[in-house]
Design an enzyme around this catalytic site. Structure first.
Site, PDB file in Angstrom:
ATOM      1  CE  LYS A  31       3.892   7.841   5.528  1.00 16.48           C
ATOM      2  NZ  LYS A  31       3.501   8.729   4.399  1.00 16.48           N
TER       3      LYS A  31
ATOM      4  CG  ASP B 179       3.354  11.054  -2.925  1.00 17.72           C
ATOM      5  OD1 ASP B 179       3.185  10.943  -1.709  1.00 17.72           O
ATOM      6  OD2 ASP B 179       4.367  11.620  -3.403  1.00 17.72           O
TER       7      ASP B 179
ATOM      8  CE  LYS C 146      -3.868   2.219   0.244  1.00 18.05           C
ATOM      9  NZ  LYS C 146      -3.457   2.918  -0.992  1.00 18.05           N
TER      10      LYS C 146
ATOM     11  CE  LYS D 288       4.760   7.616  -2.248  1.00 16.75           C
ATOM     12  NZ  LYS D 288       4.057   8.108  -1.030  1.00 16.75           N
TER      13      LYS D 288
ATOM     14  CG  ASN E  24      -4.389  16.148  -0.897  1.00 17.62           C
ATOM     15  OD1 ASN E  24      -3.936  15.512   0.047  1.00 17.62           O
ATOM     16  ND2 ASN E  24      -5.683  16.201  -1.150  1.00 17.62           N
TER      17      ASN E  24
HETATM   18  P1  NDP Z   1       0.699  17.819  -4.471  1.00 14.95           P
HETATM   19  O1  NDP Z   1       1.202  17.431  -5.811  1.00 14.95           O
HETATM   20  O2  NDP Z   1      -0.763  18.006  -4.275  1.00 14.95           O
HETATM   21  O3  NDP Z   1       1.410  19.144  -3.973  1.00 14.95           O
HETATM   22  C1  NDP Z   1       2.800  19.210  -3.841  1.00 14.95           C
HETATM   23  C2  NDP Z   1       3.195  20.598  -3.382  1.00 14.95           C
HETATM   24  O4  NDP Z   1       4.579  20.595  -3.077  1.00 14.95           O
HETATM   25  C3  NDP Z   1       2.999  21.656  -4.449  1.00 14.95           C
HETATM   26  O5  NDP Z   1       2.756  22.883  -3.846  1.00 14.95           O
HETATM   27  C4  NDP Z   1       4.350  21.626  -5.154  1.00 14.95           C
HETATM   28  O6  NDP Z   1       4.668  22.813  -5.852  1.00 14.95           O
HETATM   29  C5  NDP Z   1       5.291  21.426  -4.004  1.00 14.95           C
HETATM   30  N1  NDP Z   1       6.498  20.709  -4.499  1.00 14.95           N
HETATM   31  C6  NDP Z   1       6.534  19.492  -5.078  1.00 14.95           C
HETATM   32  N2  NDP Z   1       7.790  19.165  -5.430  1.00 14.95           N
HETATM   33  C7  NDP Z   1       8.539  20.214  -5.069  1.00 14.95           C
HETATM   34  C8  NDP Z   1       9.916  20.483  -5.156  1.00 14.95           C
HETATM   35  N3  NDP Z   1      10.774  19.603  -5.711  1.00 14.95           N
HETATM   36  N4  NDP Z   1      10.362  21.675  -4.657  1.00 14.95           N
HETATM   37  C9  NDP Z   1       9.497  22.567  -4.102  1.00 14.95           C
HETATM   38  N5  NDP Z   1       8.176  22.358  -4.003  1.00 14.95           N
HETATM   39  C10 NDP Z   1       7.702  21.204  -4.466  1.00 14.95           C
HETATM   40  O7  NDP Z   1       1.252  16.699  -3.467  1.00 14.95           O
HETATM   41  P2  NDP Z   1       0.776  16.345  -1.996  1.00 14.95           P
HETATM   42  O8  NDP Z   1       0.258  17.550  -1.313  1.00 14.95           O
HETATM   43  O9  NDP Z   1      -0.069  15.149  -2.081  1.00 14.95           O
HETATM   44  O10 NDP Z   1       2.152  15.881  -1.332  1.00 14.95           O
HETATM   45  C11 NDP Z   1       2.991  16.768  -0.588  1.00 14.95           C
HETATM   46  C12 NDP Z   1       3.905  15.961   0.312  1.00 14.95           C
HETATM   47  O11 NDP Z   1       3.103  15.191   1.226  1.00 14.95           O
HETATM   48  C13 NDP Z   1       4.789  14.936  -0.385  1.00 14.95           C
HETATM   49  O12 NDP Z   1       5.992  14.811   0.337  1.00 14.95           O
HETATM   50  C14 NDP Z   1       4.004  13.639  -0.254  1.00 14.95           C
HETATM   51  O13 NDP Z   1       4.827  12.510  -0.352  1.00 14.95           O
HETATM   52  C15 NDP Z   1       3.442  13.800   1.142  1.00 14.95           C
HETATM   53  N6  NDP Z   1       2.270  13.017   1.491  1.00 14.95           N
HETATM   54  C16 NDP Z   1       1.144  13.029   0.730  1.00 14.95           C
HETATM   55  C17 NDP Z   1       0.038  12.292   1.100  1.00 14.95           C
HETATM   56  C18 NDP Z   1      -1.230  12.330   0.353  1.00 14.95           C
HETATM   57  O14 NDP Z   1      -2.202  11.697   0.799  1.00 14.95           O
HETATM   58  N7  NDP Z   1      -1.344  13.052  -0.746  1.00 14.95           N
HETATM   59  C19 NDP Z   1       0.069  11.438   2.300  1.00 14.95           C
HETATM   60  C20 NDP Z   1       1.284  11.562   3.078  1.00 14.95           C
HETATM   61  C21 NDP Z   1       2.325  12.308   2.655  1.00 14.95           C
HETATM   62  P3  NDP Z   1       4.606  22.848  -7.454  1.00 14.95           P
HETATM   63  O15 NDP Z   1       3.150  22.870  -7.781  1.00 14.95           O
HETATM   64  O16 NDP Z   1       5.334  24.054  -7.851  1.00 14.95           O
HETATM   65  O17 NDP Z   1       5.284  21.590  -7.933  1.00 14.95           O
HETATM   66  O1  2IT Z   2       2.888   9.099   1.504  1.00 17.21           O
HETATM   67  C1  2IT Z   2       1.743   8.652   1.706  1.00 17.21           C
HETATM   68  O2  2IT Z   2       1.431   8.146   2.777  1.00 17.21           O
HETATM   69  C2  2IT Z   2       0.759   8.784   0.621  1.00 17.21           C
HETATM   70  N1  2IT Z   2       1.072   9.369  -0.408  1.00 17.21           N
HETATM   71  C3  2IT Z   2      -0.597   8.170   0.770  1.00 17.21           C
HETATM   72  C4  2IT Z   2      -0.555   6.713   0.400  1.00 17.21           C
HETATM   73  C5  2IT Z   2      -1.888   6.017   0.356  1.00 17.21           C
HETATM   74  O3  2IT Z   2      -1.864   4.821   0.000  1.00 17.21           O
HETATM   75  O4  2IT Z   2      -2.911   6.613   0.654  1.00 17.21           O
END
Ligand code: NDP
Ligand code: 2IT
Length: 446
Positions: free
Chosen positions: A114, A166, A90, A126, A240
């Site tokens: 996690k 992600d 997952k 992943k 997100n």
């Molecule tokens: P999104 O794609 O929705 O948003 C990512 C954000 O981070 C954007 O604002 C983006 O800016 C910025 N970003 C991405 N890459 C870079 C970079 N190399 N340098 C600077 N800014 C960057 O992703 P999420 O919000 O889903 O994910 C954000 C973080 O949270 C990640 O680390 C992800 O692994 C983690 N995460 C996500 C989960 C989920 O359920 N979605 C769960 C747990 C963790 P820009 O638009 O300019 O690229």
């Molecule tokens: O980093 C993370 O925990 C996620 N991007 C969510 C993974 C998931 O299976 O919901």
């Protein structure tokens, strides 16, 4: 560095050359786990840590697709099936040009611990691609997703491996991926999470990671008799996780003064109110624009090319990406009086930054604990899919909240020191490790 960690890391680096972020993620865990293993030799003899750092399976594949100009483009697809000892693989899919094997191995490694912390039966995985959805039309994204799933579908399934979103993979991408899976397999199953609410998704899944970060942060503050009410918070990212983190911080009475993207940071000292946040939702999720527009629209400061960590705050929540907060940023935060860092992203702080936070004994939680609400709610989506019965928003939110409280308790159990300081790094690493390690012991050398 502890010589035992050094020895372990030397082997890992020789075996996985050039995968720096994977080395970093494993080292952070090894520093907590190796002393624990020494006290519990059963884990040592069964080489649990060595096995945890070796994926059960890695799948790499070609993803050809046709762009709107009619030209052929080739991307690389990956799925790292890291550990299935406590449940089906997952973890999310990331579409971003920086995606490499090493990045996804670090994420899959973190995901295993996690997912264990959530208490739900989910293994670690992943995947993703170096495909960049930025600037692509919806049709291009659809053609890419269909080609990606044409290969991935052989390797996943509701009881085998359940991907989700992600970075770069949100509701739109999950829709295209699900449609192609269903078409090829002729099965309507819970093979992906983060699905639309009309076709098997769970209420609160979009909100879950960000809400979970704020819930976890509240628990941390509670250990010092405090709360988020009245706190000034800096958030990075505007995707997100960041969006719903800001939403919940507002609901809990905090004032969030920054958001960012890869081009820069907006600083709004009046706070990103619910009305202003609605603009961010529309900007980022509908128009797919840049955060700079927020500053232009609301007349606040825009820090081109800068991250938020020089802005004075009580609480910092990095919610963008790995290594977005380094040793200098950590020092700036501490110098400005920040006393709580709660990670929404995966491994946003460098090892140097973490060491500074722990040495200063502030409240610091690693992403594998504080951002686990997303995957936990994915687990709840899987449960609802299996039952073929959806829960209400209140039911899911209440379960998410209690899971975050539980994870916090686990961190306290394994991380509280004699002087009362809670080392969340140690707590999360050992807390996540124990369940996986015991299951590995029970299942033999596989
Ligand atoms: P999104 O794609 O929705 O948003 C990512 C954000 O981070 C954007 O604002 C983006 O800016 C910025 N970003 C991405 N890459 C870079 C970079 N190399 N340098 C600077 N800014 C960057 O992703 P999420 O919000 O889903 O994910 C954000 C973080 O949270 C990640 O680390 C992800 O692994 C983690 N995460 C996500 C989960 C989920 O359920 N979605 C769960 C747990 C963790 P820009 O638009 O300019 O690229
Ligand atoms: O980093 C993370 O925990 C996620 N991007 C969510 C993974 C998931 O299976 O919901």
């Amino acid at each position: 560095m502890d010589p035992r960690v050094e020895q372990f890391m030397a082997k890992l680096k020789a075996k996985n050359p050039g995968e720096e972020v994977f080395h970093q993620a494993v080292q952070e865990v090894a520093e907590s786990i190796i002393p624990y293993i020494e006290e519990n030799p059963k884990y040592k003899h069964a080489k649990i840590l060595e096995r945890l750092a070796e994926p059960e399976r890695v799948i790499i594949f070609r993803v050809p697709w046709i762009n709107d100009k009619g030209e052929l483009e080739i991307n690389r697809g990956f799925r790292i099936q890291m550990n299935s000892v406590i449940g089906p693989y997952k973890g999310g899919l990331r579409f971003h040009p920086t995606v490499t094997l090493g990045v996804l191995k670090f994420l899959a490694f973190e995901q295993t611990l996690k997912n264990s912390l959530t208490t739900l039966p989910m293994g670690g995985a992943k995947g993703g691609s170096d495909f960049d959805p930025k600037g692509k039309s919806d049709n291009e994204v659809m053609r890419f997703c269909q080609s990606f799933m044409t290969e991935l579908q052989r390797h996943i399934g509701p009881d085998t491996d359940v991907p989700a979103g992600d970075i770069g993979v949100g509701a739109r991408e999950i829709g295209f991926l699900f449609g192609q899976y269903k078409r090829l397999r002729n099965e309507f199953t819970g093979v992906l999470t983060g699905k639309g609410i009309e076709w098997g998704g769970s209420l609160i899944r979009p909100e879950a990671t960000g809400y979970g970060v704020a819930y976890f942060c509240s628990e941390m503050l509670k250990t010092r008799g405090d709360s988020l009410a009245g706190k000034t918070v800096t958030v990075s990212g505007s995707g997100n996780v960041a969006q719903y983190c800001v939403e919940k911080c507002n609901q809990l009475g905090a004032k969030v003064v920054t958001m960012s993207d890869s081009n820069g940071t907006i600083y709004d000292p009046d706070g990103i109110s619910p009305e202003k946040l609605a603009f961010v939702f529309e900007l980022k999720n509908e128009r797919r624009g840049r955060i700079k527009e927020y500053a232009e629209h609301f007349g606040c400061q825009y820090l081109e090319g800068k991250r938020p960590w020089n802005i004075k705050c009580d609480v910092a929540m990095p919610c963008a990406t790995q290594n977005e907060l380094d040793g200098n940023d950590a020092q700036a935060l501490l110098d400005n009086g920040c006393f709580c860092v709660c990670e929404g992203a995966n491994m946003p702080s460098t090892i140097e930054a973490i060491n500074k936070f722990v040495a200063a004994k502030i409240l610091y939680s690693p992403g594998k604990a504080s951002n686990a609400g997303g995957v936990a709610t994915s687990g709840l989506e899987m449960t609802q899919n299996s039952m073929r019965l959806p829960w209400t928003k209140e039911e899911v939110d209440q379960r998410l909240h209690s899971i975050m409280i539980n994870i916090h308790q686990t961190c306290v159990k394994y991380g509280k020191q004699e002087d009362g300081f809670i080392n969340y790094v140690k707590g999360a690493n050992i807390g996540g490790f124990v369940k996986v390690a015991n299951a590995m012991l029970a299942q033999g050398y596989v």
